[in-house]
Scaffold this active site. Structure first.
Site, PDB file in Angstrom:
ATOM      1  N   LYS A   1       2.523   5.194  13.667  1.00 24.81           N
ATOM      2  CA  LYS A   1       2.267   6.595  14.030  1.00 24.81           C
ATOM      3  C   LYS A   1       2.636   6.825  15.500  1.00 24.81           C
ATOM      4  CE  LYS A   1      -2.144   7.678  14.187  1.00 24.81           C
ATOM      5  NZ  LYS A   1      -2.611   8.067  15.545  1.00 24.81           N
ATOM      6  N   SER A   2       2.318   5.872  16.354  1.00 29.33           N
ATOM      7  CA  SER A   2       2.606   6.005  17.786  1.00 29.33           C
ATOM      8  C   SER A   2       4.096   6.134  18.037  1.00 29.33           C
ATOM      9  CB  SER A   2       2.070   4.789  18.552  1.00 29.33           C
ATOM     10  OG  SER A   2       0.673   4.701  18.450  1.00 29.33           O
TER      11      SER A   2
ATOM     12  N   ARG B   1       6.328   9.743  19.033  1.00 30.06           N
ATOM     13  CA  ARG B   1       7.167   9.758  20.229  1.00 30.06           C
ATOM     14  C   ARG B   1       8.625  10.044  19.866  1.00 30.06           C
ATOM     15  NH1 ARG B   1       2.745   7.019  21.278  1.00 30.06           N
ATOM     16  NH2 ARG B   1       2.007   6.676  23.428  1.00 30.06           N
TER      17      ARG B   1
ATOM     18  N   GLN C   1      -1.959   8.888  26.365  1.00 28.36           N
ATOM     19  CA  GLN C   1      -1.268  10.004  25.706  1.00 28.36           C
ATOM     20  C   GLN C   1      -0.973  11.144  26.681  1.00 28.36           C
ATOM     21  OE1 GLN C   1      -3.445  11.157  22.205  1.00 28.36           O
ATOM     22  NE2 GLN C   1      -3.318   9.121  21.293  1.00 28.36           N
TER      23      GLN C   1
ATOM     24  N   ASP D   1      -7.308   0.542  20.100  1.00 26.89           N
ATOM     25  CA  ASP D   1      -7.414   0.820  18.665  1.00 26.89           C
ATOM     26  C   ASP D   1      -7.776  -0.415  17.841  1.00 26.89           C
ATOM     27  OD1 ASP D   1      -6.936   3.505  18.934  1.00 26.89           O
ATOM     28  OD2 ASP D   1      -4.807   3.384  18.461  1.00 26.89           O
TER      29      ASP D   1
END
Length: 411
Positions: A23-24, A28, A147, A290
């Site tokens: 997802k990261s 991006r 973020q 995380d």
């Protein structure tokens, strides 16, 4: 509310799991692709709620965007829209309206962004009047969410005269900032990062073909499952990059201490039990926040006392993850403690509990996924709001079934 009954198998099957895309990285790449006006779609995008929310916003003709619980989307989109002429509103879930965003808004306003809070000062929803931005040197605390920093870095090449970010003090989640910069580099962007200062000159993006890699954060739950299993079968994880830019790739080395061996093969990353875990686990998760929930639950279920540090960003995630862990671990009999700032401890304190635990997830995907494997040491466990996993790993429950778990919806 429906809940899920998760029942442990007698033994974990030899299983091949195709992990979701990161997802990261996906989020991006979507922003960078848009900034480069690329004709190439990003390949292997994450199927997560967060990525879908961002992809929808970037291809929409609307001026109002509801990003739900997608924190990355809220922050990246705020910076992205600040530089596009027009009038925009970004809102989200009830929890999103409790997640502070003033650090990012203040920084954007310093370079000329016109942003208003439409409800509570310092929190979403936001009203943005897009305009050209003028670069300068911005000083930001190094311990804020990466973020915010990544959101500013990605738009920096489009800002007149570029941007210089001077990060004050210790830097939180350094790998996530590095990930952003390395992905920007793929789009032709040059930068310098010296000590705590990052300089990104004004420059054009280059349109390139890109592909998102598998998610090491999602892999952590399979390391956990192998660590808690009673047999020595192999779990093979597909889609991971051996030389990943993701900070959470460190999970492979960390789980060595908890009795899990790993090796790459042509099929993927192979996980097997290696033996006795460490007698005490201590680690600073500043760079991998995380992973904290996975390790807290794993250590407790293995009866390994722990001290997890560097957790200050956990309090402003999908929920206050530190207190959520304390509350839900107690349902399994584990008494965790915290300094209420940045750590979580367990020194072996336990109390008797009766019957299977029902874990509240607080609208947090990682609470659901970190506690479900505890069925391996508790026979079964109930998970409230199981659909929350769609935020990052939509096939999680189906993949547990592949490994031999019983998974049943209870109305």
């Amino acid at each position: 509310m429906a809940k899920l009954k998760v029942t442990a198998p007698k033994e974990i099957k030899n299983t091949e799991i195709n992990l979701p895309s990161s997802k990261s990285i996906s989020n991006r790449l979507l922003i960078l692709n848009a900034l480069s006006y690329s004709p190439f779609p990003v390949k292997n995008l994450s199927d997560s709620d967060d990525t879908k929310a961002l992809a929808t916003a970037l291809t929409s003709n609307a001026s109002l965007f509801n990003v739900g619980a997608a924190g990355t989307t809220m922050r990246f989109l705020t910076a992205f829209l600040s530089r596009i002429v027009g009038e925009w509103i970004i809102t989200g879930s009830a929890r999103m309206k409790e997640r502070p965003i003033s650090v990012l808004v203040d920084a954007l306003q310093e370079i000329g962004a016109k942003i208003e809070y439409t409800e509570k000062e310092g929190y979403p929803p936001l009203k943005i009047f897009g305009s050209s931005l003028q670069g300068k040197t911005l000083e930001l605390p190094g311990n804020i969410s990466s973020q915010y920093i990544s959101a500013l870095l990605m738009i920096a090449p489009t800002v007149t005269d570029g941007l210089t970010l001077k990060l004050i003090g210790d830097i939180t989640s350094r790998p996530y900032i590095n990930l952003t910069l390395k992905l920007m580099e793929q789009f032709g962007i040059q930068y310098t990062w010296t000590n705590n200062t990052i300089i990104v000159p004004e420059q054009p993006f280059k349109a390139v073909e890109t592909k998102a890699e598998g998610d090491w954060s999602a892999a952590s739950y399979w390391f956990q499952i192998v660590a808690l299993s009673k047999n020595n079968n192999t779990v093979t994880l597909g889609g991971l990059n051996r030389y990943s830019l993701q900070g959470d790739a460190e999970v492979a080395n960390l789980f060595d201490q908890l009795g899990v061996k790993h090796k790459f093969s042509q099929k993927g990353l192979q996980l097997t039990k290696s033996g006795t875990p460490t007698r005490h686990f201590s680690y600073d998760f500043t760079d991998q926040p995380d992973l904290a929930q996975t390790f807290a639950v794993t250590c407790a279920c293995l009866n390994v006392p722990f001290h997890l540090k560097g957790l200050h960003t956990l309090k402003i995630k999908e929920t206050d993850r530190i207190n959520a862990l304390i509350n839900e671990a107690r349902k399994l009999g584990f008494i965790f403690t915290t300094n209420d700032v940045d750590d979580l401890k367990w020194e072996g304190q336990r109390e008797e509990v009766s019957g299977p635990a029902t874990i509240s997830t607080y609208h947090d995907h990682r609470m659901a996924m970190a506690f479900a494997p505890a069925a391996l040491t508790n026979d079964q466990i109930f998970i409230e709001d199981p659909e929350v996993v769609t935020k990052s790993y939509p096939d999680y429950w189906d993949d547990l079934v592949k490994a031999g778990f019983g998974v049943e919806i209870i109305e």
